[in-house]
Write an enzyme that holds these catalytic residues in place. Structure first.
Site, PDB file in Angstrom:
ATOM      1  N   LYS A   1       0.779  -1.372  -0.108  1.00 38.81           N
ATOM      2  CA  LYS A   1      -0.179  -0.001   0.141  1.00 38.81           C
ATOM      3  C   LYS A   1       0.944   1.183   0.095  1.00 38.81           C
ATOM      4  O   LYS A   1       0.720   2.175  -0.749  1.00 38.81           O
ATOM      5  CB  LYS A   1      -0.934  -0.030   1.302  1.00 38.81           C
TER       6      LYS A   1
ATOM      7  N   GLU B   1      10.379  -4.758   4.734  1.00 38.84           N
ATOM      8  CA  GLU B   1      10.399  -6.095   4.152  1.00 38.84           C
ATOM      9  C   GLU B   1      10.213  -6.402   2.819  1.00 38.84           C
ATOM     10  O   GLU B   1      11.077  -6.983   2.044  1.00 38.84           O
ATOM     11  CB  GLU B   1       9.598  -7.054   5.012  1.00 38.84           C
TER      12      GLU B   1
ATOM     13  N   LYS C   1       9.230  -0.821  14.370  1.00 43.16           N
ATOM     14  CA  LYS C   1       9.839  -0.531  13.016  1.00 43.16           C
ATOM     15  C   LYS C   1      10.724   0.642  13.044  1.00 43.16           C
ATOM     16  O   LYS C   1      11.778   0.538  12.694  1.00 43.16           O
ATOM     17  CB  LYS C   1       8.777   0.195  12.032  1.00 43.16           C
TER      18      LYS C   1
ATOM     19  N   HIS D   1      -5.071 -33.609  17.547  1.00 46.69           N
ATOM     20  CA  HIS D   1      -4.303 -34.579  18.024  1.00 46.69           C
ATOM     21  C   HIS D   1      -2.830 -33.807  18.455  1.00 46.69           C
ATOM     22  O   HIS D   1      -1.675 -34.057  18.556  1.00 46.69           O
ATOM     23  CB  HIS D   1      -3.443 -35.420  16.847  1.00 46.69           C
TER      24      HIS D   1
ATOM     25  N   GLY E   1      -5.042  -2.248   4.876  1.00 43.75           N
ATOM     26  CA  GLY E   1      -4.176  -3.277   4.444  1.00 43.75           C
ATOM     27  C   GLY E   1      -4.928  -4.550   4.466  1.00 43.75           C
ATOM     28  O   GLY E   1      -4.674  -5.486   3.752  1.00 43.75           O
ATOM     29  N   ARG E   2      -5.400  -4.949   5.812  1.00 40.71           N
ATOM     30  CA  ARG E   2      -6.037  -6.070   6.177  1.00 40.71           C
ATOM     31  C   ARG E   2      -7.379  -6.317   5.444  1.00 40.71           C
ATOM     32  O   ARG E   2      -7.991  -7.486   5.666  1.00 40.71           O
ATOM     33  CB  ARG E   2      -5.939  -6.367   7.690  1.00 40.71           C
TER      34      ARG E   2
ATOM     35  N   GLU F   1      -4.903  -7.036  14.299  1.00 35.71           N
ATOM     36  CA  GLU F   1      -4.581  -5.693  14.223  1.00 35.71           C
ATOM     37  C   GLU F   1      -5.742  -4.512  14.147  1.00 35.71           C
ATOM     38  O   GLU F   1      -5.408  -3.440  14.344  1.00 35.71           O
ATOM     39  CB  GLU F   1      -4.021  -5.785  12.625  1.00 35.71           C
TER      40      GLU F   1
HETATM   41  O1  F6P Z   1       3.272  -3.019   9.905  1.00 34.09           O
HETATM   42  C1  F6P Z   1       1.645  -3.332   9.576  1.00 34.09           C
HETATM   43  C2  F6P Z   1       1.268  -2.943   8.339  1.00 34.09           C
HETATM   44  O2  F6P Z   1       1.083  -1.725   8.107  1.00 34.09           O
HETATM   45  C3  F6P Z   1      -0.143  -3.663   7.886  1.00 34.09           C
HETATM   46  O3  F6P Z   1      -1.212  -2.956   8.293  1.00 34.09           O
HETATM   47  C4  F6P Z   1       0.015  -3.755   6.531  1.00 34.09           C
HETATM   48  O4  F6P Z   1      -0.928  -4.670   6.002  1.00 34.09           O
HETATM   49  C5  F6P Z   1       1.408  -4.139   6.220  1.00 34.09           C
HETATM   50  O5  F6P Z   1       2.149  -3.422   7.110  1.00 34.09           O
HETATM   51  C6  F6P Z   1       1.932  -3.799   4.885  1.00 34.09           C
HETATM   52  O6  F6P Z   1       1.988  -2.583   4.580  1.00 34.09           O
HETATM   53  P1  F6P Z   1       2.186  -2.351   2.996  1.00 34.09           P
HETATM   54  O7  F6P Z   1       1.036  -2.849   2.130  1.00 34.09           O
HETATM   55  O8  F6P Z   1       2.146  -0.737   3.062  1.00 34.09           O
HETATM   56  O9  F6P Z   1       3.743  -2.682   2.544  1.00 34.09           O
END
Ligand code: F6P
Length: 547
Positions: free
Chosen positions: A210, A216, A510, A389, A271-272, A357
């Protein structure tokens, strides 16, 4: 936006539920069923492709009525309308919350700041459809002219869990001549294993973010570009092997992806809540545009139900209220999600982000600390029967109260004889055993030695809700299920008066990580100014790494 002021725990409706809990808390599910032979049918809802039995919960018709009174006091109906109408209910980010507009039909109108967003949504869906069609047909080729055989989604959180979960859920509908993988972790292992054995000339990366700034994702995206260009030897290859999904065109261009190869979504999609936006592009390539649209139709059907059904017939509202009952009045801390379907093996991970979240908050929408009631539960679980199990022992005989959602399907995705009846017999048997248990008398009557009786007794009274899907998993059914949980989370967050649509709690870690990165990388002795524990761990890491 219509709101009811004050902390919910001070409302008369809340106090009535506390009193009611004191009256009913010692009642066993055995008694509740004995008193009302019709309970199984009465405490159920039949909505779309779902038959949901919530009779094996520790509640009565009165409990549900009191919970609905609480929902009315919180003006839940007003909250639902505010969300669907595009009011800026994400107050800390001053944003509308309109994932429901992502599945609005062509021709509908949903306005944000006076602008109808539905044509924008369908323009992107059309572009996605055209692109997915070209990749699937082989018309979209790699830089050397080879057909794309591998699609790798790079993203994290909402830019990974949704498409990854849905791809796994709908694998049976996917193009089996292609491979699909999902890289999220910044641990290089994730990338290295995803590309192992792949030909870069046949590989397409979909970079989903987003913000297009997430550490990452950007690290993995840069590594992917290097891996691709080292093999293909030409910067122009990026245009054939990389597409982006983002709200941030400037950062996408800066990365080197032309905005012609960018699929847009908007700040009013969290995002979620985004995998039915362009974030689902990898899924659309896998299952095709028709499958994707069928999934959107499933979401839409549940949206309409949520928006229009009265509280007593409203499935997301009912599940939300039952969850609230356990967390706020019965002391439960967690919620288990137990799908009896191997294709749903990632559903719980997806729902963890969706729920935790969204509702893992401890200040209300106005910024006041929440001190005397519980908000979102810890969500956990895995597909049955594997869990039986492993950790079901604790659910049956441990000391914790764990409400469980069992999700079963009337029809198998693969009909291989006895498997499906065995699977579903286990699903149903577990809810029966959890509810009714086995008394000491019943154990003794089996001739069990007295010393073993306490160990082999099941006290029962463990609450479960069974979601029985009338058919097999399909794109449409998946859409219904996900929308059900989205709206359940909304219901709870609204009553708790929290903002379910921000996530400030992820920021601190972060920022601190960014400070630590150079301290781990430098060859000089860093001037460490953390706490004593973190300083020592950094020193040890550096020493072990050098060794
Ligand atoms: O760190 C949490 C978050 O902001 C989530 O809410 C989001 O889904 C994810 O990181 C990824 O964010 P982006 O789509 O901006 O890379």
């Amino acid at each position: 936006m219509s709101e009811t002021n004050g902390t919910p725990s001070a409302w008369d409706e809340w106090k009535a539920l506390e009193r009611h809990h004191a009256e009913v808390s010692d009642r066993h599910l055995r008694d509740l069923f004995a008193e009302d032979p019709d309970r199984g049918r009465r405490l159920s809802l039949d909505v779309l492709d779902l038959y949901v039995d919530f009779s094996k919960n520790r509640l009565t018709g009165e409990t549900l009525e009191l919970l609905r009174a609480l929902a009315r006091r919180a003006d839940l109906a007003g909250g639902i309308e505010a969300m669907f109408r595009g009011e800026k209910i994400n107050v800390t980010e001053n944003r509308a919350v309109l994932h429901t507009a992502l599945r609005a039909p062509r021709g509908a109108t949903v306005e944000v700041d006076g602008h109808d967003v539905v044509p924008d949504v369908h323009a992107v869906l059309d572009r996605m459809g055209a692109f997915a069609g070209r990749v699937r047909s082989g018309d979209w080729r790699g830089h050397t002219g080879k057909r794309i055989r591998n699609v790798i989604n790079i993203g994290i959180g909402g830019s990974d869990l949704g498409p990854a979960m849905a791809y796994e859920a709908l694998r049976a509908f996917s193009d089996r001549s292609m491979t699909f993988s999902f890289v999220s972790n910044v641990d290089a292992t994730a990338f290295a294993e995803a590309v192992h054995g792949l030909d870069p000339a046949e590989t397409l990366f979909i970079i989903c973010s987003k913000t297009f700034t997430t550490l990452e994702t950007m690290t993995n995206a840069r590594t992917a570009r290097r891996w691709c260009l080292e093999a293909l030897g030409d910067d122009d290859a990026v245009a054939r092997h990389f597409v982006a999904v983002s709200t941030n065109a400037a950062e996408v261009s800066k990365f080197g992806i032309h905005t012609d190869n960018m699929f847009e979504f908007w700040d009013w999609v969290g995002g979620r809540y985004s995998y039915d936006s362009a974030i689902g592009l990898s899924l659309m390539v896998a299952i095709g545009p028709d499958g994707f649209h069928d999934m959107l139709a499933g979401f839409r059907a549940m949206d309409e139900h949520f928006r229009t059904a009265p509280l007593e017939h409203n499935l997301p509202v009912t599940l939300g209220l039952i969850g609230l009952w356990y967390g706020d009045f019965c002391g439960a801390q967690t919620q288990a999600i137990l799908p009896y379907n191997q294709y749903l093996w990632r559903l719980t991970s997806y729902l963890q982000q969706l729920d935790m979240e969204s509702n893992g908050k401890s200040v209300d929408r106005g910024g006041a600390a929440i001190t005397d009631y519980q908000t979102g539960p810890i969500v956990w679980g895995q597909p049955g029967t594997n869990g039986q199990h492993a950790y079901y022992q604790l659910i049956h005989q441990g000391t914790k109260l764990i409400p469980c959602d069992f999700i079963g399907f009337a029809r198998p995705s693969h009909d291989l004889g006895v498997h499906h009846e065995l699977l579903m017999a286990n699903c149903l048997a577990q809810t029966e055993a959890l509810a009714f248990g086995k008394t000491a008398e019943e154990v003794r009557a089996e001739g069990v030695p007295e010393a073993q009786v306490p160990h082999r007794t099941f006290r029962g009274n463990h609450p479960t809700t069974t979601l029985l899907v009338k058919k097999e998993i399909t794109p449409n059914v998946l859409g219904q299920l996900v929308a059900l949980y989205e709206h359940k989370v909304f219901t709870q967050g609204w009553i708790w008066r929290i903002n379910s649509f921000d996530q400030w709690g992820v920021e601190l870690g972060k920022v601190l990580a960014e400070r630590i990165v150079p301290e781990l990388q430098t060859t000089e002795e860093p001037d460490l100014r953390h706490d004593a524990s973190t300083n020592e761990l950094i020193r040890r890491f550096r020493a072990f790494r050098r060794a």
